[in-house]
Structures are given as structure tokens and as C-alpha cells.
Scaffold this motif. Structure first.
Motif, PDB file in Angstrom:
ATOM      1  N   ASN A 235     -19.385   8.001   8.706  1.00  0.00           N
ATOM      2  CA  ASN A 235     -20.343   7.135   9.387  1.00  0.00           C
ATOM      3  C   ASN A 235     -21.769   7.406   8.916  1.00  0.00           C
ATOM      4  OD1 ASN A 235     -18.110   6.268  10.754  1.00  0.00           O
ATOM      5  ND2 ASN A 235     -18.663   7.169  12.726  1.00  0.00           N
ATOM      6  N   GLU A 237     -22.620   8.336   5.971  1.00  0.00           N
ATOM      7  CA  GLU A 237     -22.764   7.708   4.654  1.00  0.00           C
ATOM      8  C   GLU A 237     -23.062   6.220   4.791  1.00  0.00           C
ATOM      9  OE1 GLU A 237     -20.140   7.071   0.539  1.00  0.00           O
ATOM     10  OE2 GLU A 237     -19.446   8.428   2.123  1.00  0.00           O
ATOM     11  N   ARG A 238     -22.360   5.539   5.706  1.00  0.00           N
ATOM     12  CA  ARG A 238     -22.637   4.113   5.919  1.00  0.00           C
ATOM     13  C   ARG A 238     -24.024   3.911   6.520  1.00  0.00           C
ATOM     14  NH1 ARG A 238     -17.078   4.091   7.182  1.00  0.00           N
ATOM     15  NH2 ARG A 238     -17.495   4.481   9.387  1.00  0.00           N
ATOM     16  N   GLY A 240     -26.627   5.642   5.943  1.00  0.00           N
ATOM     17  CA  GLY A 240     -27.646   5.865   4.926  1.00  0.00           C
ATOM     18  C   GLY A 240     -27.741   4.793   3.868  1.00  0.00           C
ATOM     19  N   GLN A 241     -26.787   3.866   3.861  1.00  0.00           N
ATOM     20  CA  GLN A 241     -26.828   2.813   2.850  1.00  0.00           C
ATOM     21  C   GLN A 241     -28.051   1.918   3.062  1.00  0.00           C
ATOM     22  OE1 GLN A 241     -23.048   0.826   3.177  1.00  0.00           O
ATOM     23  NE2 GLN A 241     -21.897   2.500   2.223  1.00  0.00           N
ATOM     24  N   GLY A 242     -28.831   1.764   2.027  1.00  0.00           N
ATOM     25  CA  GLY A 242     -30.007   0.916   2.095  1.00  0.00           C
ATOM     26  C   GLY A 242     -31.260   1.613   2.582  1.00  0.00           C
ATOM     27  N   ASP A 244     -32.605   4.288   1.137  1.00  0.00           N
ATOM     28  CA  ASP A 244     -33.315   4.817  -0.029  1.00  0.00           C
ATOM     29  C   ASP A 244     -33.789   6.246   0.208  1.00  0.00           C
ATOM     30  OD1 ASP A 244     -34.271   4.679  -2.617  1.00  0.00           O
ATOM     31  OD2 ASP A 244     -36.249   3.930  -2.023  1.00  0.00           O
ATOM     32  N   ALA A 247     -28.905  11.714   0.458  1.00  0.00           N
ATOM     33  CA  ALA A 247     -27.894  11.984   1.479  1.00  0.00           C
ATOM     34  C   ALA A 247     -28.151  13.320   2.166  1.00  0.00           C
ATOM     35  CB  ALA A 247     -26.503  11.968   0.850  1.00  0.00           C
TER      36      ALA A 247
END
Length: 493
Positions: A235, A237-238, A240-242, A244, A247
Motif C-alpha cells: 500500500n 508503494e501505491r 507513493g506513486q506520483g 516524486d 521510496a
């Protein structure tokens, strides 16, 4: 999760995506259907999306051949309910539905687990100077969404049982005495059906939350085992998408929030119980308006099965919030806002100068809450509480003001007792609370001086009282002399 109180969320097929409806219509004896992204209560095994027997939701072309299968599945569900989890909610069903509806259940890799452990360890070091509470975690774990469902279920039971129990009792209390006598043995079956209903609703909600939550404390209180810091890498990882941002930076930021929550709840022992007690207080006030039931009965058209579904969707069956319940909701909102505001301030101080993207990540978390994050979904469904972002910002501003005036230790002493906490009016007027806390804080820092000040004030009050009595006595004597002189003058004349 739906935004109506727990146990009252009607299943509305119009709110489903087209592919969800297709799956519900093509499946026979589904266990609630849909994916983790769907809200509402779901449907029982063997019942269509409209809540009526069969796949078509009570259409004129109802297949009578499916009736036997439906009754068999319903009997199996009731049998599992009676032999499985006892209580107002069928948690076995909730757990089963949640696992079935998880869109993804990725197990954390060794690299992800190590990243979580390193992130929490680093966050604890950074938090030490920003709060007087010592670390509250002794174990760090990385969970999959399925792990989150399994390991948080005991806490969900403590949250949901009071509300579900009171909902079930209120329906029975609303029945006329004649109806209760006529129902007889059916009452116990109705209780089992209620457990299935609540279990279905909870299972759908847990599936959705399990795919969204980032930590074990994101709903406002620790849901997992005591002292266990948890992140859900898939979750995260999702999330953090977008954004920038690296991680590792996102992991450390979320680890700091998780560790801060645990410090607060571990070293403020009454806090968790206070939250649960407020939910229980709300539950005790749940009542069913019998006049609504009479109106409901007059509107049902026996020849039109869809009329029942329309009335359920109209909200007539939802309980009305009493003044006492609203007061409990206000206290719950205030307490949750104080917790989240404190965490915001502590984490900002800990990571603000160390993580380049700390401000952006903090703003992302605030927007996530404002748009209906896991905490907002949880309490909206459980007790119908809508957490207001303005309240959260006001709480953070108050904690920041206390930190600037009285330091970390002086600020954290507000948590020493529930009676010391700011209430809703204090969040509206933070300067007044800060001034009052400053006067009380001086007494906490030097209790001997406080005692001496109190003694001096008492002595001054006694002296003032004695002076007033002397003045009164002299005045009385003066009045007596004047009266005597006047009488002597009359005698001389």
C-alpha cells in the motif's frame, strides 16, 4: 465503507460499477460480490443485489428452481453463525468476505521488511528530542493486506460489538408485545441474521480499508498488537506513486507517524479506553422510532417487492441521533483531532529538517484525510461521524502554540489526565487555553511555590475579611453613639 451508521447501510446496486453488477448477476450464491472498492453492506449468499432471492433481485422471471439452493446456502450460513462466532457480529463471515474481496494480497519481501525495520529505527531516533514520551514499540513488522485483516480483527470486535449489539436490541425493543410473543423462537434466528448482516458489512469495509491503510494506526488508534509498529509495503508503494519522492523517504516519514502514535498510546494509558468508551456511549443511545416503523408498514406494497428496497434506501430505517449521542460524537471528534494534531506537530519537528520532502508528504497526508481517508471512513461507517479537516488543523495549531510557549515537556503534560485536555471550545480559542495552561503549568513545575501562593491567598482573604468585620463593628458603634446622642438631646428638650 459506507457513510451511514454501522448496521444500517443498505445495499444499493446503482452505486456499483457496471462490471460489479455483471459479476453479481452472473454468480449464483455469491458471498457478497464486488471488490474491495465497493461500499455498502453487500448481499447474502444466495441473494441477488437487490436483497431479494435469486440473481435478478426479485424480478417477475424469478427462477423457482434456485429456491432450494438459496435455502440450503442460507441454512449453512445460519448453521455457521450458531456454531461459529457468538455475539452481535459474525466475525468469521467478516473475515471470510474480506479475504475474498481483497484485490491484492502481496506478501512483503525481505527487502521491504528490512526497509520498514530500518525506517522505524531511524524514526525513533529522530522522535526522541521532539516528545517527552519514550518509544512505545518493541516489535516492527511488515504486513500484507491479508495480515492486516487477521491481526486487527480483535480491535474491530471491541469497536463494533457495542454498536451492533445496541442496534439489535433496539429493533427488538421497538416490536409491540404481541409481535414479540408471536415471534417466539424466530427471535433467535433474527439475531443470527443480524450477525450475518453486520458481518457482511464489516467484511466489505475491511476489504476496502486493507487495500488503503498504510500503517496500523492510520484509523486514529492502534489496531494491531500492543507495541507493534506496522507498515504495509504494498500500500505504501501505491501511495507513493506520483509523489516524486524516494521510496525510502516515504517509508521513514510514515514510520515516524506510526512510531509517534505508539508513543502516545503506550504512555497515555487511558487514551485507548477513552476512545472505545466514547463509541460505547454513542451505542447506548441508539433507538428505533416506532412511529417510523408504522409509517414504513403503510408504505410497503406486498405486490411490489422493490418497494421494500426503495424504503430501505430512503433512510427511514436509520436511527435518529439524540442530543446525548451528538455530544458523544463531538467528544470523539475532538479526541481524534487532538491525537492526529499532536502527531502532525511531533512528526513535523522530527523530520522537517531531515527529509527534503517532509512538507509535501505532510500536505499529502492532510489531503488524504480531507478527501476521506481510512480514519474518516472507519468512524463514518461505525457511528456516522464525519471528521472535519478544520478541526484537525485547529488541533495541530493548538499543539504548536503550546510547544512554542511551554516546550515539549510542558505540551505533553496536557495528556496527563483526560480532564486536562482541550475541548471543542478550546480549539476555537487556542490562545485562551494556552493562557490557562500556562497558569496551571507553573503550579506543576513548582508545587511547593503553588502551595505557598495558595496559603498567601487564603491569609490575604482572611485579613480582608477581618478588616471588613472591624470596619463593620466600628460603623455599628458609631451608629449607636449617634443614636444615644440623639436620644439624650430629646430628653434635655
Amino acid at each position: 465503507m459506507s457513510d451511514v451508521p454501522f448496521g444500517f447501510g443498505p445495499h444499493d446496486p446503482n452505486n456499483e460499477e457496471p462490471d460489479d453488477r455483471d459479476r453479481g448477476e452472473s454468480s449464483e450464491g455469491g458471498s457478497g460480490g464486488g471488490t474491495g472498492s465497493s461500499g455498502g453492506t453487500g448481499s447474502f449468499p444466495g441473494f441477488g443485489p437487490g436483497g431479494m432471492p435469486g440473481p435478478g433481485g426479485g424480478t417477475p422471471n424469478f427462477d423457482i428452481g434456485a429456491l432450494g439452493q438459496m435455502l440450503t446456502q442460507l441454512g449453512q450460513a445460519l448453521s455457521q453463525s450458531s456454531s461459529g462466532s457468538a455475539g452481535p457480529v459474525n466475525y468469521d463471515l467478516a473475515k471470510q468476505l474480506a479475504h475474498q474481496q481483497l484485490q491484492s494480497n502481496e506478501r512483503p519481501t525481505q527487502e521491504q521488511t528490512k526497509a520498514v525495520e530500518d525506517g522505524v529505527r531511524l524514526a525513533e531516533l529522530w522522535l526522541d528530542p521532539t516528545t517527552s514520551f519514550p518509544p512505545g514499540t518493541h516489535t516492527v513488522q511488515a504486513w500484507s493486506p491479508g495480515d492486516w485483516v487477521d491481526k486487527t480483527l480483535p480491535t474491530w470486535q471491541r469497536l463494533c460489538d457495542p454498536v451492533a449489539q445496541r442496534v439489535s436490541e433496539s429493533w427488538l425493543e421497538a416490536l409491540p408485545q404481541e409481535a414479540k410473543q408471536a415471534a417466539g423462537p424466530i427471535v433467535s434466528m433474527l439475531g443470527q441474521m443480524g450477525g450475518l448482516t453486520f458481518g457482511s458489512q464489516l467484511g466489505n469495509g475491511l476489504a476496502q480499508l486493507a487495500g488503503e491503510v498504510l500503517t496500523s494506526t492510520e484509523v486514529g488508534l492502534p489496531l494491531g498488537p500492543d507495541g507493534t509498529a506496522v507498515l504495509l509495503p504494498a500500500n505504501v508503494e501505491r501511495f507513493g506513486q506520483g509523489l516524486d519522492r524516494p521510496a525510502s523517504e516515504i517509508t521513514v516519514f510514515l514510520a515516524a507517524r506510526e512510531a509517534a502514535h505508539h508513543r502516545l498510546f503506550s504512555h497515555v494509558p487511558w487514551l485507548r479506553q477513552q476512545l472505545l468508551a466514547t463509541v460505547e456511549e454513542y451505542a447506548r443511545g441508539i433507538q428505533v422510532d416506532t412511529s417510523s416503523l408504522e409509517d414504513l408498514a403503510s408504505r410497503i406494497d406486498p405486490s411490489d417487492p422493490s418497494s421494500m428496497q426503495e424504503l430501505m434506501n430512503s433512510g427511514m430505517l436509520e436511527p435518529k441521533t439524540t442530543d446525548e449521542q451528538q455530544a458523544a460524537l463531538d467528544r470523539l471528534e475532538n479526541l481524534l483531532a487532538l491525537v492526529e494534531g499532536w502527531v502532525d506537530v511531533v512528526v513535523a519537528d522530527a523530520v522537517g529538517e531531515r527529509l527534503p520532502g517532509a512538507d509535501a508528504l505532510g500536505e499529502t497526508v492532510r489531503r488524504r484525510r480531507a478527501s476521506g481517508g481510512p480514519a474518516e471512513q472507519t468512524f463514518a461507517t461505525l457511528v456516522g461521524l464525519q471528521l472535519r479537516p478544520r478541526r484537525l488543523r485547529a488541533a495541530a495549531s493548538l499543539w504548536r502554540l503550546l510547544t512554542e510557549r511551554y516546550g515539549v515537556t510542558g505540551r505533553d503534560q496536557v495528556w496527563d489526565h483526560p480532564d486536562l485536555l482541550p475541548d471543542g471550545s478550546d480549539l476555537d480559542e487556542p490562545l485562551d487555553f494556552a493562557d490557562r495552561w500556562g497558569r496551571g503549568h507553573e503550579d506543576l513545575d513548582d508545587p511547593i511555590a503553588a502551595i505557598r501562593r495558595a496559603e498567601a491567598q487564603e491569609q490575604a482573604a482572611e485579613e480582608n475579611s477581618g478588616t471588613a468585620e472591624d470596619d463593620s463593628g466600628e460603623q455599628n458603634r458609631g451608629d449607636g453613639e449617634d443614636d444615644g446622642n440623639a436620644q439624650q438631646g430629646d430628653t434635655d428638650r
